[in-house]
Motif scaffolding. Structure first.
Motif, PDB file in Angstrom:
ATOM      1  N   THR A  63       0.836  -1.253  -0.092  1.00 36.90           N
ATOM      2  CA  THR A  63      -0.072  -0.020  -0.004  1.00 36.90           C
ATOM      3  C   THR A  63       0.939   1.225  -0.135  1.00 36.90           C
ATOM      4  O   THR A  63       0.298   2.266  -0.207  1.00 36.90           O
ATOM      5  N   ALA A  65       2.120   2.488   2.696  1.00 34.24           N
ATOM      6  CA  ALA A  65       1.807   3.029   4.016  1.00 34.24           C
ATOM      7  C   ALA A  65       2.934   3.891   4.596  1.00 34.24           C
ATOM      8  O   ALA A  65       4.198   3.354   4.503  1.00 34.24           O
ATOM      9  N   LYS A  91     -11.712   7.720   8.039  1.00 29.34           N
ATOM     10  CA  LYS A  91     -11.237   6.410   7.300  1.00 29.34           C
ATOM     11  C   LYS A  91     -10.628   7.033   6.294  1.00 29.34           C
ATOM     12  O   LYS A  91      -9.468   6.469   5.651  1.00 29.34           O
ATOM     13  N   ASP A  92     -11.306   8.027   5.555  1.00 28.48           N
ATOM     14  CA  ASP A  92     -10.736   8.565   4.205  1.00 28.48           C
ATOM     15  C   ASP A  92      -9.441   9.342   4.339  1.00 28.48           C
ATOM     16  O   ASP A  92      -8.540   9.254   3.525  1.00 28.48           O
ATOM     17  N   LYS A  95      -6.765   6.947   5.372  1.00 32.94           N
ATOM     18  CA  LYS A  95      -6.064   6.318   3.956  1.00 32.94           C
ATOM     19  C   LYS A  95      -5.308   7.223   2.993  1.00 32.94           C
ATOM     20  O   LYS A  95      -4.139   6.988   2.447  1.00 32.94           O
ATOM     21  N   LYS A  96      -5.757   8.482   3.095  1.00 37.49           N
ATOM     22  CA  LYS A  96      -4.995   9.615   2.130  1.00 37.49           C
ATOM     23  C   LYS A  96      -3.701   9.692   2.748  1.00 37.49           C
ATOM     24  O   LYS A  96      -2.826  10.127   2.149  1.00 37.49           O
ATOM     25  N   LEU A 100      -2.500   2.621   7.860  1.00 41.79           N
ATOM     26  CA  LEU A 100      -2.941   1.268   8.032  1.00 41.79           C
ATOM     27  C   LEU A 100      -3.404   1.283   9.597  1.00 41.79           C
ATOM     28  O   LEU A 100      -2.760   1.390  10.367  1.00 41.79           O
TER      29      LEU A 100
END
Length: 186
Positions: A63, A65, A91-92, A95-96, A100
């Motif tokens: 990912t 991350a 959550k958005d 992620k941005k 994780l």
């Protein structure tokens, strides 16, 4: 009138202090100062499959991350529910920002608490983050956070960098800097 002014001034002062509240942090135990977190595994909800430290490494690679968050909780922990709700609402942004999140039930067995854990995660975190079980509190022991016979204080949230080095451990009810502290300066 004077009492009203004093009450307003007191409320203003209290609101200033409440905005300044930061999440409480624990000092890193020796076991976590040595670099990468110790090898570990936790159980997936099916009770068969496991998540290992190397799985976190792979997820970071896959990912890209920047941070990994291990959020330790139990079903009886009210501040844990609040933390889950905040994580879900953000959550958005998580992620941005390349964060994780893994939720880990501590001290609760899959057979005895599996349904309660699933219900809590679904209610407060949705299906946003994966969750796992550490029924015998092995991670807390191997990470040097508790000794034999002690109970863990919850919630505890580990913030790891992409190399799985512990950057901070947050404990108790989260402050007003949460969840920004998960991706911001530590």
């Amino acid at each position: 009138m004077r009492i009203i002014r004093m009450s307003i001034a007191l409320m203003a002062l209290l609101s200033v202090f409440s905005f300044a509240q930061k999440s409480a942090r624990l000092a890193l135990p020796n076991e976590l100062k040595q670099g990468i977190i110790p090898n570990f595994f936790v159980l997936e909800p099916n009770g068969i499959d496991e998540l290992y430290r190397d799985d976190l490494k792979e997820a970071v690679k896959k990912t890209g991350a920047k941070r990994v968050v291990l959020s330790f909780f139990a079903t009886h922990c009210v501040p844990c529910r609040e933390e889950f709700d905040i994580l879900k609402k953000n959550k958005d942004e998580l992620k941005k920002q390349g964060v994780l999140v893994y939720l880990i039930s501590v001290g609760e067995g899959i057979r005895t608490h599996g349904d309660k854990v699933k219900e809590m995660v679904e209610k407060y975190a949705g299906n946003t983050f994966p969750y796992y079980f550490d029924p015998n509190v092995i991670l807390f022991k191997s990470f040097g956070l508790i000794k034999q016979g002690e109970n863990p204080s919850l919630p505890q949230t580990f913030i790891l960098d992409s190399g799985l080095h512990v950057q901070a451990i947050l404990t108790g009810k989260m402050g007003n800097d949460f969840p920004q502290v998960l991706w911001g300066e530590l």
